[in-house]
Design a protein around this motif. Structure first.
Motif, PDB file in Angstrom:
ATOM      1  N   UNK A  73       0.883  -1.359   0.155  1.00  0.00           N
ATOM      2  CA  UNK A  73      -0.543  -0.227   0.100  1.00  0.00           C
ATOM      3  C   UNK A  73       1.079   1.500  -0.042  1.00  0.00           C
ATOM      4  N   UNK A  74       0.250   1.751  -0.958  1.00  0.00           N
ATOM      5  CA  UNK A  74       0.999   3.700  -0.516  1.00  0.00           C
ATOM      6  C   UNK A  74       0.066   4.270  -0.148  1.00  0.00           C
ATOM      7  N   UNK A  75       0.404   5.501   0.750  1.00  0.00           N
ATOM      8  CA  UNK A  75      -0.586   6.482   0.772  1.00  0.00           C
ATOM      9  C   UNK A  75       0.651   7.951   0.397  1.00  0.00           C
ATOM     10  N   UNK A  98       0.893  -2.105  -9.166  1.00  0.00           N
ATOM     11  CA  UNK A  98       0.222  -2.986  -8.167  1.00  0.00           C
ATOM     12  C   UNK A  98      -0.053  -2.929  -6.492  1.00  0.00           C
ATOM     13  N   UNK A  99       0.044  -1.197  -6.278  1.00  0.00           N
ATOM     14  CA  UNK A  99      -0.142  -0.961  -4.763  1.00  0.00           C
ATOM     15  C   UNK A  99      -1.481  -0.614  -4.643  1.00  0.00           C
ATOM     16  N   UNK A 100      -1.964  -0.904  -3.551  1.00  0.00           N
ATOM     17  CA  UNK A 100      -3.780   0.027  -3.250  1.00  0.00           C
ATOM     18  C   UNK A 100      -2.939   1.214  -2.843  1.00  0.00           C
ATOM     19  N   UNK A 101      -3.657   2.517  -3.308  1.00  0.00           N
ATOM     20  CA  UNK A 101      -3.294   3.587  -2.659  1.00  0.00           C
ATOM     21  C   UNK A 101      -4.499   4.183  -2.326  1.00  0.00           C
ATOM     22  N   UNK A 140       2.677   1.108   5.062  1.00  0.00           N
ATOM     23  CA  UNK A 140       2.283   1.883   3.940  1.00  0.00           C
ATOM     24  C   UNK A 140       3.805   2.233   3.821  1.00  0.00           C
ATOM     25  N   UNK A 141       3.907   2.713   2.237  1.00  0.00           N
ATOM     26  CA  UNK A 141       4.889   3.004   1.824  1.00  0.00           C
ATOM     27  C   UNK A 141       4.195   4.312   1.919  1.00  0.00           C
ATOM     28  N   UNK A 142       5.337   5.306   1.704  1.00  0.00           N
ATOM     29  CA  UNK A 142       4.392   6.831   2.610  1.00  0.00           C
ATOM     30  C   UNK A 142       5.275   7.403   1.056  1.00  0.00           C
TER      31      UNK A 142
END
Length: 336
Positions: A73-75, A98-101, A140-142
């Motif tokens: 997931x990316x925020x 492919x990331x949930x955002x 998450x990735x920020x």
């Protein structure tokens, strides 16, 4: 009424000629609500109830699922002068990878509530973590921009176990503005901001941010602010907006950046010399402010796992001005 549509916006940002002439702001504006009612976002908007300083508020966010998930997931954290809808091309880029955002509007901004109380980075950080908890996202990735970069730093420092990678896109706050700018009373800033015209704001964006985009691509940002002036709740929006500026000034993060241990990538526009409050600084100090690319390089050199990439011929809106290079850098970094 102007509305942002993802495909149309992307086309405008990437293909419209730089010589496009825009009309002066002379036509009546149909008012938006101060939660940007009437201003379209590119994906469905949800609301999360939060309580800040005893006040019941709603935090707006988009939650975009990929067609083929990579399990991550990316925020995305927005800047001060931009609704989170401006992330539309980046949402698409990350979703396709492919990331949930997850894309929140922080309290005080966009489609979220405008509080009666003051804004604080610690509170915004807690709200963001509460959103991740609500969505059952452990880590998450920020990816942050501008003011969002200051918030990203605060989240990484306060909740390091929740951040996998940190991308700071043209962040502000890499220097302590209190060293240059004298404190200014809130009421004085409110008076000044209230006098600003739409054309003046457009010029302010183009000048302060060295934006390399056609004028019509900037129009949604102007609309998002000035179509609200017809709302009876506009004074509350204006006070929240000014509070966000005071938050930037009063709550520096520059002294914390070098302490971040998570993998960090600074992506800077070579021509971005944005420095909040510069016009209020003594003339002798103004030239020393806003050396953002150099500041990022110096900070990255002090960090255990960081690097800086500077994109030539770009200003503050790096991901819209140089989308292909931005894609290469972000996906390459997150793919580590």
């Amino acid at each position: 009424m102007n509305r942002i549509l993802p495909v149309a916006l992307a086309a405008a940002l990437l293909t419209a000629p730089l010589s496009f002439a825009y009309a002066a702001d002379t036509t009546p504006r149909e008012p938006y609500g101060i939660a940007l009612e009437g201003f379209a976002y590119p994906y469905p908007v949800h609301l999360l109830p939060v309580i800040n300083d005893g006040e019941q508020l709603s935090m707006a966010y988009m939650d975009v699922a990929p067609e083929r998930s990579n399990g991550r997931t990316v925020v995305l954290l927005h800047g001060r002068n931009f609704p989170s809808s401006y992330w539309a091309p980046v949402i698409k880029m990350l979703s396709e990878a492919g990331f949930r955002v997850v894309v929140p509007d922080q309290i005080g901004f966009g489609k979220s509530s405008k509080p009666q109380g003051e804004l604080h980075f610690d509170t915004l950080a807690r709200n963001t973590i509460a959103l991740l908890d609500h969505l059952k996202i452990d880590k998450a990735e920020v990816v942050a921009h501008s003011l969002g970069g200051m918030l990203g730093v605060r989240i990484a420092r306060a909740y390091p176990d929740r951040v996998a990678h940190l991308v700071l896109t043209a962040p502000i706050g890499l220097e302590d503005y209190r060293l240059y700018v004298p404190p200014t009373p809130t009421e004085k800033i409110i008076e000044s901001e209230d006098k600003l015209t739409a054309d003046g704001y457009r010029k302010q964006l183009q000048t302060n941010y060295a934006i390399k985009l056609p004028p019509d691509a900037i129009t949604p940002f102007v609309d998002a602010r000035f179509n609200m002036k017809g709302s009876p709740d506009y004074p509350r929006w204006l006070r929240a907006f000014v509070s966000s500026g005071q938050m930037i000034y009063r709550e520096p993060v520059a002294h914390e950046v070098a302490l971040i241990t998570e993998p960090t990538l600074f992506i800077m526009g070579a021509d971005d010399h944005n420095a909040p409050g510069r016009p209020l600084a003594p003339e002798a100090l103004r030239a020393k402010m806003g050396q953002n690319a150099e500041l990022a390089k110096a900070l990255a050199a002090k960090m255990p796992n960081a690097r800086t990439e500077v994109i030539p011929n770009t200003g503050h809106l790096v991901f819209l001005e140089a989308p292909e290079k931005y894609r290469e850098l972000v996906l390459g970094f997150l793919g580590r």
